[in-house]
Design an enzyme around this catalytic site. Sequence first.
Site, PDB file in Angstrom:
ATOM      1  N   GLU A 107       0.823  -1.207   0.000  1.00  0.00           N
ATOM      2  CA  GLU A 107       0.000   0.000   0.000  1.00  0.00           C
ATOM      3  C   GLU A 107       0.859   1.260   0.000  1.00  0.00           C
ATOM      4  O   GLU A 107       1.925   1.289   0.601  1.00  0.00           O
ATOM      5  CB  GLU A 107      -0.875   0.029   1.260  1.00  0.00           C
ATOM      6  CG  GLU A 107      -1.949  -1.007   1.244  1.00  0.00           C
ATOM      7  CD  GLU A 107      -2.684  -1.096   2.574  1.00  0.00           C
ATOM      8  OE1 GLU A 107      -2.784  -0.079   3.281  1.00  0.00           O
ATOM      9  OE2 GLU A 107      -3.151  -2.206   2.890  1.00  0.00           O
ATOM     10  N   CYS A 140      -1.844  -2.764  14.996  1.00  0.00           N
ATOM     11  CA  CYS A 140      -1.487  -2.491  13.599  1.00  0.00           C
ATOM     12  C   CYS A 140      -2.015  -3.576  12.660  1.00  0.00           C
ATOM     13  O   CYS A 140      -1.792  -4.766  12.889  1.00  0.00           O
ATOM     14  CB  CYS A 140       0.028  -2.379  13.489  1.00  0.00           C
ATOM     15  SG  CYS A 140       0.589  -2.029  11.827  1.00  0.00           S
ATOM     16  N   CYS A 170       3.328   8.254   1.573  1.00  0.00           N
ATOM     17  CA  CYS A 170       3.675   7.282   2.601  1.00  0.00           C
ATOM     18  C   CYS A 170       3.896   5.942   1.904  1.00  0.00           C
ATOM     19  O   CYS A 170       2.983   5.418   1.274  1.00  0.00           O
ATOM     20  CB  CYS A 170       2.522   7.203   3.602  1.00  0.00           C
ATOM     21  SG  CYS A 170       2.772   5.964   4.874  1.00  0.00           S
ATOM     22  N   CYS A 228       4.806  -7.399   7.938  1.00  0.00           N
ATOM     23  CA  CYS A 228       5.706  -6.929   8.982  1.00  0.00           C
ATOM     24  C   CYS A 228       5.852  -8.022  10.036  1.00  0.00           C
ATOM     25  O   CYS A 228       4.906  -8.749  10.328  1.00  0.00           O
ATOM     26  CB  CYS A 228       5.119  -5.662   9.611  1.00  0.00           C
ATOM     27  SG  CYS A 228       6.235  -4.869  10.780  1.00  0.00           S
ATOM     28  N   CYS A 288       2.993  -5.429  16.306  1.00  0.00           N
ATOM     29  CA  CYS A 288       2.329  -4.434  17.160  1.00  0.00           C
ATOM     30  C   CYS A 288       0.828  -4.732  17.190  1.00  0.00           C
ATOM     31  O   CYS A 288       0.216  -4.972  16.154  1.00  0.00           O
ATOM     32  CB  CYS A 288       2.578  -3.013  16.632  1.00  0.00           C
ATOM     33  SG  CYS A 288       4.320  -2.569  16.597  1.00  0.00           S
ATOM     34  N   CYS A 337      -3.210   1.553   7.904  1.00  0.00           N
ATOM     35  CA  CYS A 337      -2.305   0.909   6.981  1.00  0.00           C
ATOM     36  C   CYS A 337      -2.351  -0.614   7.083  1.00  0.00           C
ATOM     37  O   CYS A 337      -2.406  -1.161   8.161  1.00  0.00           O
ATOM     38  CB  CYS A 337      -0.927   1.393   7.345  1.00  0.00           C
ATOM     39  SG  CYS A 337       0.088   1.339   5.972  1.00  0.00           S
TER      40      CYS A 337
HETATM   41  N1  SAH Z   1       7.215  -0.091  11.415  1.00  0.00           N
HETATM   42  C1  SAH Z   1       7.364   1.315  11.480  1.00  0.00           C
HETATM   43  C2  SAH Z   1       6.670   2.084  10.378  1.00  0.00           C
HETATM   44  C3  SAH Z   1       5.322   1.634   9.939  1.00  0.00           C
HETATM   45  S1  SAH Z   1       3.942   1.978  10.990  1.00  0.00           S
HETATM   46  C4  SAH Z   1       6.981   1.821  12.847  1.00  0.00           C
HETATM   47  O1  SAH Z   1       6.567   1.031  13.668  1.00  0.00           O
HETATM   48  O2  SAH Z   1       7.166   2.993  13.109  1.00  0.00           O
HETATM   49  C5  SAH Z   1       3.731   3.709  10.901  1.00  0.00           C
HETATM   50  C6  SAH Z   1       3.123   4.319  12.153  1.00  0.00           C
HETATM   51  O3  SAH Z   1       1.733   3.992  12.269  1.00  0.00           O
HETATM   52  C7  SAH Z   1       3.764   3.821  13.428  1.00  0.00           C
HETATM   53  O4  SAH Z   1       3.920   4.876  14.329  1.00  0.00           O
HETATM   54  C8  SAH Z   1       2.738   2.840  13.943  1.00  0.00           C
HETATM   55  O5  SAH Z   1       2.897   2.595  15.303  1.00  0.00           O
HETATM   56  C9  SAH Z   1       1.455   3.557  13.581  1.00  0.00           C
HETATM   57  N2  SAH Z   1       0.266   2.722  13.563  1.00  0.00           N
HETATM   58  C10 SAH Z   1       0.120   1.446  13.202  1.00  0.00           C
HETATM   59  N3  SAH Z   1      -1.149   1.040  13.342  1.00  0.00           N
HETATM   60  C11 SAH Z   1      -1.832   2.094  13.785  1.00  0.00           C
HETATM   61  C12 SAH Z   1      -3.196   2.313  14.129  1.00  0.00           C
HETATM   62  N4  SAH Z   1      -4.114   1.347  14.033  1.00  0.00           N
HETATM   63  N5  SAH Z   1      -3.543   3.534  14.554  1.00  0.00           N
HETATM   64  C13 SAH Z   1      -2.634   4.539  14.652  1.00  0.00           C
HETATM   65  N6  SAH Z   1      -1.346   4.399  14.346  1.00  0.00           N
HETATM   66  C14 SAH Z   1      -0.938   3.189  13.927  1.00  0.00           C
END
Ligand code: SAH
Length: 350
Positions: A93, A120, A106, A113, A117, A333
Amino acid sequence: MEKLDIMSMTLPEIEAALVGIGEKKFRAKQIFQWLHVKRVFDFDKMTDISVQLRLRLNEIFCINGLFVQKRLESSIDNTVKYLYRLSDGNFVETVLMEYSYGHSICVSTQVGCKMGCRFCASAIAGYVRDLTPSEILMQIYETEKDAGVKVSGIVLMGIGEPLDNFDNVMRLLELLSDKNGTDMSLRHVSLSTCGIVPRIYELAEKKLQLTLCISLHSADNDRRSEIMPVNRTYNITELLEACRHYISATGRRITFEYAVIDGVNSSDKDADRLSDLLRGINCHVNLIPVNKVKERNYSTARTGVADFAKRLGKRGINATVRRTLGSDIEAACGQLRRDAAEQRQKTGEV
Ligand code: SAH
């Protein structure tokens, strides 16, 4: 012999490859400019290259393209989300966002990944593979072409963990900033990481001008470990030590990202803990209302982010609230890719 992925190659590498087949070195710059300035992805259309050499180029090199599988346009704020299909059938994406000062993009750095997390969507769909430098770069080039815009900012914040694909991401940055090509200042690039500490030290060594963003999301070790498994390997103390080192080695301010999640990290105590943690660090806090992911029950109260920001402000910590863009087009995302991958599995399509 497998063809060389020319969009992942630096100018000196293309020069060496051409010299290796008895061609003049200066041809490499011509080709590099066709690819990165004129954005022509077909050797046969490079009109100042002889037909004979074009034939050779087709034999030696390939130009890895991406295909628009889906394009979702927000009717609220002009955000456009692309689902790109890669040459092996995987999906990534890319999101194009419009701001008052220009466009920002972006991009994804991996198919899926590994970081897991909890909040996510990319983690839910699982990890498949790293993206090549050309696959990251082509998200930018194809989106610019499709949307008819030139982006002024790039954020490595799409699917994937950029520091878990370190070499390819470093090469991407080298390609992007080449004076003979796109010539993008890395000041306009942000790289976001969940906190892979050894890679932060490695990145600091490179002294790049980019903005490093750290996904913090909690100032409490136990809580952070619950929502971000990477914290079990590199805890907050180690992470903050790496950040301090990064700031002093590069002279650049760090951005800490914090998605405010009800009942997880949104209390006054959480804000106070965060301000204590960040006191004295040259940084900025970016607060994000959590994006809804259908498998999870996380949410942010309407006033939650603003209240949290106020509390931080009172304790001397500079925080901004990130504007939510594209809320009508599956903003979180990883959701589009996950749906497309599920669909592919169901239909057996490759
Ligand atoms: N792996 C990297 C970059 C990709 S995620 C990282 O962890 O930073 C990009 C950002 O989106 C990160 O800050 C992540 O924590 C946040 N993110 C992921 N899922 C999310 C969600 N459901 N709501 C808000 N932020 C989110």
